[in-house]
Design an enzyme around this catalytic site. Structure first.
Site, PDB file in Angstrom:
ATOM      1  N   ASN A  82      11.168  -5.120   4.032  1.00 44.02           N
ATOM      2  CA  ASN A  82      11.397  -5.019   5.476  1.00 44.02           C
ATOM      3  C   ASN A  82      11.289  -6.415   6.114  1.00 44.02           C
ATOM      4  OD1 ASN A  82      12.012  -3.676   7.823  1.00 44.02           O
ATOM      5  ND2 ASN A  82      10.604  -2.001   7.406  1.00 44.02           N
ATOM      6  N   HIS A 113      -2.461 -25.937  -1.326  1.00 44.12           N
ATOM      7  CA  HIS A 113      -3.282 -27.089  -0.931  1.00 44.12           C
ATOM      8  C   HIS A 113      -4.633 -26.979  -1.620  1.00 44.12           C
ATOM      9  CE1 HIS A 113      -0.318 -27.739   2.197  1.00 44.12           C
ATOM     10  NE2 HIS A 113      -0.454 -26.462   2.522  1.00 44.12           N
ATOM     11  N   ARG A 174     -10.587  -4.103   0.110  1.00 45.73           N
ATOM     12  CA  ARG A 174     -11.566  -3.347  -0.677  1.00 45.73           C
ATOM     13  C   ARG A 174     -11.018  -1.949  -0.955  1.00 45.73           C
ATOM     14  NH1 ARG A 174     -13.473  -7.556  -2.121  1.00 45.73           N
ATOM     15  NH2 ARG A 174     -15.275  -8.567  -1.201  1.00 45.73           N
ATOM     16  N   LYS A 177      -9.858   4.357  -1.528  1.00 49.49           N
ATOM     17  CA  LYS A 177      -9.720   5.644  -2.205  1.00 49.49           C
ATOM     18  C   LYS A 177      -8.854   5.503  -3.454  1.00 49.49           C
ATOM     19  CE  LYS A 177      -6.863   8.652   0.100  1.00 49.49           C
ATOM     20  NZ  LYS A 177      -6.352   9.318   1.335  1.00 49.49           N
TER      21      LYS A 177
END
Ligand SMILES: CC(C)(COP(=O)(O)OP(=O)(O)OC[C@H]1O[C@@H](n2cnc3c(N)ncnc32)[C@H](O)[C@@H]1OP(=O)(O)O)[C@@H](O)C(=O)NCCC(=O)NCCS
Length: 189
Positions: A82, A113, A174, A177
């Site tokens: 998209n 960098h 994180r 589920k």
């Protein structure tokens, strides 16, 4: 005949076919992509491969897709990109089949960098499995591997591996589920 009045699917096939013709010297296509809106900006000094029936949609902002010298970028079959996706390969980025990449997602295999004078620039391959969905504004950083069917929630910064059939969210992303899905499942929509 006015090009603008043609059906959407005809326009995106025609646009992709023309793009494929012009870019076939630099990119290997399984089939020309389908392009809706602006053409992606391509900078290829390495190897770039696009699978069958990929869709590049960019109504507002162009995609930037680059592979540096000797870098390899592989995008699998039926990928959907998209608006305004930014994929920069300096070494290796592999994207599986049926991957959905939402608006303004960035995928980098290098930090570009150094953080400190004694610290080398981090540069590591990125591997994205089949049927992964990457939510809008997310960033996938160098060295990350994302398992099949995983979902990256919108606005996530992914700096560690993501298990298959899981949802990760946040900065840093994180696990929120896990879910079941048959191996060959393709996410709809
Ligand atoms: C991840 C997503 C798909 C929701 O998946 P879901 O399985 O329905 O998950 P839930 O809504 O039950 O959320 C599970 C947990 O993740 C959290 N979460 C979900 N999306 C989050 C996000 N973007 N950022 C931070 N946390 C998020 C929820 O708050 C919830 O946390 P809790 O358990 O502490 O309450 C959705 O939130 C999302 O990010 N969609 C992306 C949409 C998008 O970018 N579309 C672009 C067009 S392709």
């Amino acid at each position: 005949m006015n090009f603008e009045n043609l059906p959407r699917r005809v326009k995106r096939r025609a646009s992709g076919y023309l793009f494929g013709l012009l870019k076939q010297a630099t990119i290997t296509f399984a089939s020309p992509p389908m392009i809706e809106g602006y053409w992606p900006k391509i900078a290829n000094a390495g190897t770039m491969t696009f699978g069958n029936r990929c869709i590049f949609s960019s109504a507002r902002m162009r995609h930037l897709i680059s592979a540096g010298k000797n870098a390899v970028l592989e995008i699998g079959h039926h990928a959907f990109l998209n608006d305004g996706v930014n994929i920069c390969a300096t070494q290796s980025i592999t994207i599986g089949n049926f991957v959905k990449i939402a608006d303004m997602v960035s995928i980098f295999d290098s930090d570009f960098h150094p953080v400190a004078p004694d610290q080398p620039v981090r540069q590591k391959p990125v591997i994205i499995g089949d049927n992964v969905w990457i939510g809008a504004n997310s960033i996938i950083l160098a060295g990350v591997r994302i398992g099949n069917h995983a979902v990256i929630a919108a606005n996530s910064v992914v700096n560690t591996d993501v298990p298959a059939k899981s949802v990760v969210a946040g900065t840093p992303a994180r696990l929120v589920k896990t879910f079941d899905a048959p191996d060959g499942w393709v996410r709809g929509g």
